[in-house]
Design an enzyme around this catalytic site. Structure first.
Site, PDB file in Angstrom:
ATOM      1  N   LYS A  56      -5.991  20.406 -15.081  1.00  0.00           N
ATOM      2  CA  LYS A  56      -5.142  19.291 -14.627  1.00  0.00           C
ATOM      3  C   LYS A  56      -5.129  18.194 -15.691  1.00  0.00           C
ATOM      4  O   LYS A  56      -4.086  17.632 -16.016  1.00  0.00           O
ATOM      5  CB  LYS A  56      -5.667  18.732 -13.293  1.00  0.00           C
ATOM      6  CG  LYS A  56      -5.380  19.662 -12.118  1.00  0.00           C
ATOM      7  CD  LYS A  56      -6.108  19.248 -10.850  1.00  0.00           C
ATOM      8  CE  LYS A  56      -5.866  20.282  -9.749  1.00  0.00           C
ATOM      9  NZ  LYS A  56      -6.654  20.053  -8.538  1.00  0.00           N
ATOM     10  N   GLN A 100     -11.214  16.274  -6.281  1.00  0.00           N
ATOM     11  CA  GLN A 100     -11.218  17.739  -6.302  1.00  0.00           C
ATOM     12  C   GLN A 100     -12.045  18.283  -5.125  1.00  0.00           C
ATOM     13  O   GLN A 100     -13.196  17.895  -4.937  1.00  0.00           O
ATOM     14  CB  GLN A 100     -11.787  18.232  -7.645  1.00  0.00           C
ATOM     15  CG  GLN A 100     -11.708  19.723  -7.829  1.00  0.00           C
ATOM     16  CD  GLN A 100     -10.273  20.260  -7.862  1.00  0.00           C
ATOM     17  OE1 GLN A 100      -9.398  19.703  -8.510  1.00  0.00           O
ATOM     18  NE2 GLN A 100     -10.032  21.342  -7.160  1.00  0.00           N
ATOM     19  N   ASP A 123      -2.115  14.119  -4.028  1.00  0.00           N
ATOM     20  CA  ASP A 123      -2.324  15.445  -3.426  1.00  0.00           C
ATOM     21  C   ASP A 123      -1.567  15.567  -2.100  1.00  0.00           C
ATOM     22  O   ASP A 123      -1.404  16.672  -1.579  1.00  0.00           O
ATOM     23  CB  ASP A 123      -3.818  15.677  -3.158  1.00  0.00           C
ATOM     24  CG  ASP A 123      -4.455  16.593  -4.201  1.00  0.00           C
ATOM     25  OD1 ASP A 123      -3.709  17.339  -4.861  1.00  0.00           O
ATOM     26  OD2 ASP A 123      -5.693  16.565  -4.334  1.00  0.00           O
TER      27      ASP A 123
END
Ligand code: NDP
Length: 303
Positions: A56, A100, A123
């Site tokens: 990422k 994460q 997200d």
């Protein structure tokens, strides 16, 4: 005889999205004298999570997005993590925040998700963004389902009335995927571990989404010749009979279904690259919105 390529190429679609991201991040820099920024928090040293975060950050940097990597030890307390998120929420120049998953067992993932400001929730997991998606007024859409829908819409021009079956009902994959397909006028069936006659449901699907987290479990007895398969699963498995020690496979047995299915996303090279591209898209969107600047959703025509 022409050999038909049934693969849905996630790398190709990811490049198509990222091609639009770079000029926007340049434009952002020109207008606001800074790069769009994404804070990525990783807690502990889960090897798969480390690889995801590394990828990422690499793609962010390649696309002129500033990444702020925050690595915390596994023993970090929930309170400490929530405090870090709170201070990132208040940092004016941090546009997007991503934690994460999975987190160590002693930390509540839901509390952490709830702590991220909905305006920085790239997200799309925060209850406000989740609710907006289900109401048909989305802001941040979870990256994996968004990327899947983008590919599906490029492959199947008319989704009206199509039968979509989703295996998996998690908040981060299965449910948002269902909501997106429903908004696209599919007739949606969500299945899970308690579903009876799973195969019968799957066999009727025009679009089959596998997001159950079991390596290669979906074989040709679950599909028909018209099925478009989106394999979201990522599983590392030992392959003692093959030359490699271990390899990444999906939830679908690619070898067994390829001859029968209409189209399929391979693993790797399918959903994974699109997930990262959509994360970049959401970050740019968060940055423009943070500057109270109009942002035309790049994926709108296909979502
Ligand atoms: P979860 O474990 O949170 O959810 C799995 C879902 O699948 C649950 O709803 C579960 O049912 C259902 N399920 C499990 N086994 C079966 C079965 N045998 N038959 C029917 N349903 C079943 O997983 P996630 O949603 O987080 O992830 C799913 C997969 O997608 C994983 O392999 C993950 O690694 C991958 N993934 C890939 C991403 C990418 O970028 N490509 C991003 C995110 C995830 P129940 O609710 O009843 O327990």
């Amino acid at each position: 005889m022409e050999i038909l390529n049934k693969n849905i190429d996630g790398k190709f679609y990811a490049k198509k999205v990222l091609k639009k991201i770079y000029p926007l991040s340049q434009d952002f820099l020109y207008k606001f004298n800074r790069r769009p920024s994404l804070a990525v928090i990783i807690v502990g040293d889960n090897p798969a999570s480390k690889i995801y975060v590394k990828n990422k950050i690499r793609v962010a940097e390649e696309n002129n997005i500033q990444s702020i990597e925050i690595t915390l030890p596994a023993q970090t307390s929930e309170e400490e993590l929530l405090k870090r998120i709170d201070s990132l929420n208040k940092e004016v120049e941090v546009d997007g925040i991503l934690v994460q998953l999975p987190l160590p067992k002693h930390i509540s993932e839901q509390k952490v998700i709830n702590m991220i400001s909905p305006e920085k929730d790239v997200d799309g997991f925060h209850p406000i963004n989740f609710g907006k998606l289900y109401m048909g007024i989305p802001n941040f859409i979870p990256c994996t389902p968004l990327g899947c829908l983008y590919m599906i819409k490029n492959e199947v021009r008319d989704l009206n009335g199509k039968s979509a079956v989703i295996i998996g009902r998690s908040n981060i994959v299965g449910k948002p995927m269902a909501s997106l397909l429903l908004s696209s006028n599919c007739t949606v069936t969500i299945t899970h571990s308690k579903t009876e006659n799973l195969k019968e449901h799957c066999k009727k699907a025009d679009i089959l989404i596998a997001a159950l987290g079991s390596p290669e479990i979906i074989d040709d007895t679950y599909v028909n010749e018209n099925t478009i398969i989106i394999d979201i699963g990522i599983n590392r498995v030992e392959k003692p009979k093959e030359k490699v020690k271990s390899k990444l496979v999906g939830d679908v047995n690619y070898e067994k279904v390829y001859h029968l299915a209409n189209k399929i996303t391979p693993v790797p090279g399918g959903v994974g690259p699109m997930t990262i591209a959509c994360l970049m898209h959401n970050t740019i969107k968060a940055a423009y919105q943070n500057q109270k600047h109009n942002f035309i959703d790049l994926l709108e025509e296909h979502t």
